[in-house]
Motif scaffolding. Structure first.
Motif, short mmCIF file in Angstrom:
data_model
loop_
_atom_site.label_atom_id
_atom_site.label_comp_id
_atom_site.label_asym_id
_atom_site.label_seq_id
_atom_site.Cartn_x
_atom_site.Cartn_y
_atom_site.Cartn_z
N LYS A 79 17.33 -16.58 -19.06
CA LYS A 79 16.05 -16.98 -17.72
C LYS A 79 15.27 -15.95 -17.15
CE LYS A 79 16.83 -20.51 -14.68
NZ LYS A 79 16.20 -19.72 -13.78
N ALA A 80 16.12 -14.56 -17.14
CA ALA A 80 16.00 -14.18 -16.08
C ALA A 80 14.89 -13.18 -16.90
CB ALA A 80 16.85 -12.55 -15.80
N ILE A 81 14.21 -13.01 -17.75
CA ILE A 81 13.00 -12.94 -18.60
C ILE A 81 12.30 -13.82 -18.13
CG2 ILE A 81 12.66 -11.47 -20.44
CD1 ILE A 81 15.42 -10.25 -21.31
N GLU A 82 12.55 -14.69 -18.61
CA GLU A 82 11.36 -15.56 -18.91
C GLU A 82 11.13 -16.25 -17.51
OE1 GLU A 82 9.98 -17.21 -21.79
OE2 GLU A 82 11.53 -17.35 -23.04
N ALA A 140 14.73 -13.89 -28.56
CA ALA A 140 13.31 -13.90 -27.86
C ALA A 140 12.62 -13.78 -26.73
CB ALA A 140 13.49 -15.99 -27.95
N ALA A 141 13.39 -13.48 -25.64
CA ALA A 141 12.78 -13.58 -24.18
C ALA A 141 12.62 -11.94 -24.63
CB ALA A 141 13.70 -13.89 -23.29
N ILE A 142 12.41 -11.33 -24.81
CA ILE A 142 12.41 -9.24 -25.12
C ILE A 142 11.13 -9.42 -25.68
CG2 ILE A 142 13.18 -7.18 -26.23
CD1 ILE A 142 16.19 -8.42 -24.95
N ALA A 143 11.35 -10.48 -27.17
CA ALA A 143 10.66 -9.96 -27.96
C ALA A 143 9.07 -11.12 -27.09
CB ALA A 143 10.90 -11.43 -29.57
N LYS A 144 9.22 -11.86 -26.86
CA LYS A 144 8.17 -12.05 -25.85
C LYS A 144 7.35 -10.97 -24.90
CE LYS A 144 7.17 -16.49 -23.48
NZ LYS A 144 7.08 -17.82 -22.52
N ALA A 145 8.06 -10.09 -24.13
CA ALA A 145 7.99 -10.04 -23.28
C ALA A 145 7.08 -8.11 -24.08
CB ALA A 145 9.23 -8.92 -22.95
N ASN A 146 7.67 -8.20 -25.22
CA ASN A 146 7.32 -6.70 -26.09
C ASN A 146 6.30 -7.18 -26.28
OD1 ASN A 146 9.45 -4.99 -25.54
ND2 ASN A 146 10.81 -5.53 -27.51
N ASN A 166 -2.43 -5.78 -18.53
CA ASN A 166 -3.20 -6.84 -18.32
C ASN A 166 -3.04 -7.18 -16.57
OD1 ASN A 166 -4.79 -6.91 -20.32
ND2 ASN A 166 -4.50 -8.31 -21.54
N TYR A 167 -1.15 -6.75 -16.44
CA TYR A 167 -1.02 -8.02 -15.54
C TYR A 167 -0.91 -6.85 -14.22
CZ TYR A 167 0.32 -10.63 -18.82
OH TYR A 167 0.62 -11.05 -20.34
N LYS A 168 -0.82 -7.55 -12.64
CA LYS A 168 -1.23 -6.81 -12.21
C LYS A 168 0.31 -5.95 -11.42
CE LYS A 168 -3.95 -9.39 -8.80
NZ LYS A 168 -3.97 -10.74 -8.21
N ASP A 169 1.41 -6.75 -11.84
CA ASP A 169 3.21 -5.66 -11.70
C ASP A 169 4.28 -6.04 -12.77
OD1 ASP A 169 5.68 -4.30 -11.40
OD2 ASP A 169 5.55 -5.42 -8.92
N PHE A 170 3.84 -5.29 -13.47
CA PHE A 170 4.96 -5.47 -15.06
C PHE A 170 6.34 -5.62 -14.33
CE2 PHE A 170 6.05 -5.46 -19.33
CZ PHE A 170 5.25 -7.14 -19.75
N THR A 171 6.36 -4.66 -13.93
CA THR A 171 8.46 -3.96 -13.61
C THR A 171 8.92 -5.07 -13.55
OG1 THR A 171 7.45 -4.43 -10.91
CG2 THR A 171 7.44 -2.22 -12.71
N ALA A 172 9.18 -6.51 -12.40
CA ALA A 172 10.54 -7.11 -12.91
C ALA A 172 10.67 -7.38 -14.27
CB ALA A 172 9.56 -8.18 -12.28
N VAL A 173 9.04 -7.65 -15.38
CA VAL A 173 9.76 -7.69 -16.80
C VAL A 173 10.68 -6.66 -17.08
CG1 VAL A 173 8.99 -8.07 -19.12
CG2 VAL A 173 8.32 -9.88 -16.88
N GLU A 174 10.35 -5.80 -17.11
CA GLU A 174 10.80 -4.36 -17.85
C GLU A 174 12.63 -3.76 -17.52
OE1 GLU A 174 7.64 -0.86 -16.94
OE2 GLU A 174 7.41 -1.63 -18.23
#
Length: 262
Positions: free
Chosen positions: A59-62, A16-22, A28-36
């Motif tokens: 939790k890390a993804i969220e 669910a967290a991965i789907a949310k990220a994808n 749109n974001y300043k830095d997306f690297t932490a999510v990736e």
């Protein structure tokens, strides 16, 4: 017993967290690297005894998603509109308040998801500028020149048409940016007035009096000098505004003739 295997861990939260990220637009974001990085850190194949580790992955993804910051909205158009407004001389316009209000309405803390609001701010300024109306040009000099022309007796001049043409050429409704054109109208009238030439005075009576004097035989009179002096005093370059002087010359000759004694 040795051959028993634990059930697989539950990856539902991770998925669910991965789907949310994808589903997010990383641009749109300043830095997306932490999510990736959190998504890439997911390890599959964990069993039920490692569920806490799997839950930690979710939790890390969220947490990385929650920490995301939107990029700032693009204020380029707003800044250009503001610069355009600031370059204007508000005293040249009838009512500048709509532009001032649009400038005051600008809010600077919008993010990229609110870009339409920011673009609307720019449009509000541009629309207010487009609706501006210049103040009317000053026709004081034109009106003064026309009044001056109207006060003249056109019958006193050889040709009054240039003045009339300059007055008729006046165009009303010019605005402040066209002041030089309006001033040129006033100057055209003034120049036409300055170039006017008076008609010549009427010397008919003078010529008649001189002819009358010339028809006399001076030897028949005691003293003809007053007549001769009056004739010699005639000046020929007078204009119509000096008609009274010309008429006085004729009268002087007529009076001198009337005073003759045989």
């Amino acid at each position: 017993i040795a051959a028993l295997q634990y059930k697989d861990a539950d990856y539902t939260k991770v998925d669910a967290a991965i789907a949310k990220a994808n589903a997010m637009n990383k641009d749109n974001y300043k830095d997306f690297t932490a999510v990736e990085a959190a998504v890439n850190a997911v390890t599959r194949g964990k069993n039920l005894t490692e569920q806490t580790e799997v839950d930690a992955m979710a939790k890390a993804i969220e947490d990385a998603i929650a920490a995301l910051q939107y990029k700032d909205a693009d204020y380029t158009k707003v800044d250009a509109a503001i610069a355009k407004a600031n370059a204007l001389n508000k005293d040249n316009h009838k009512d500048f308040s709509a532009v001032d209000d649009a400038l005051k309405a600008v809010v600077r803390d919008k993010n990229i998801t609110e870009q339409t609001e920011v673009d609307a701010m720019a449009k509000a300024i541009e629309d207010a500028i487009a609706a501006l109306q210049y103040k009317d040009a000053d026709y004081t000099k034109v009106d003064a020149a026309i009044a001056k022309a109207n006060a003249l007796n056109k019958d006193n001049y050889k040709d009054f048409t240039a003045v009339e043409a300059a007055v008729n050429a006046v165009t009303r409704g010019k605005n402040l940016t066209e002041q030089t054109e309006v001033d040129a109208m006033a100057k055209a009238i003034e120049d036409a007035i300055a170039a006017l030439q008076y008609k010549d005075a009427d010397y008919t009576k003078v010529d008649a009096a001189i002819a009358k004097a010339n028809a006399l035989k001076k030897d028949e009179y005691k003293d003809f000098s007053a007549v001769e002096a009056a004739v010699n005093a005639v000046v020929r370059d007078k204009n119509i505004t000096e008609q009274s002087e010309v008429d006085a010359m004729a009268k002087a000759i007529e009076d001198a003739i009337a005073a003759l004694q045989y």
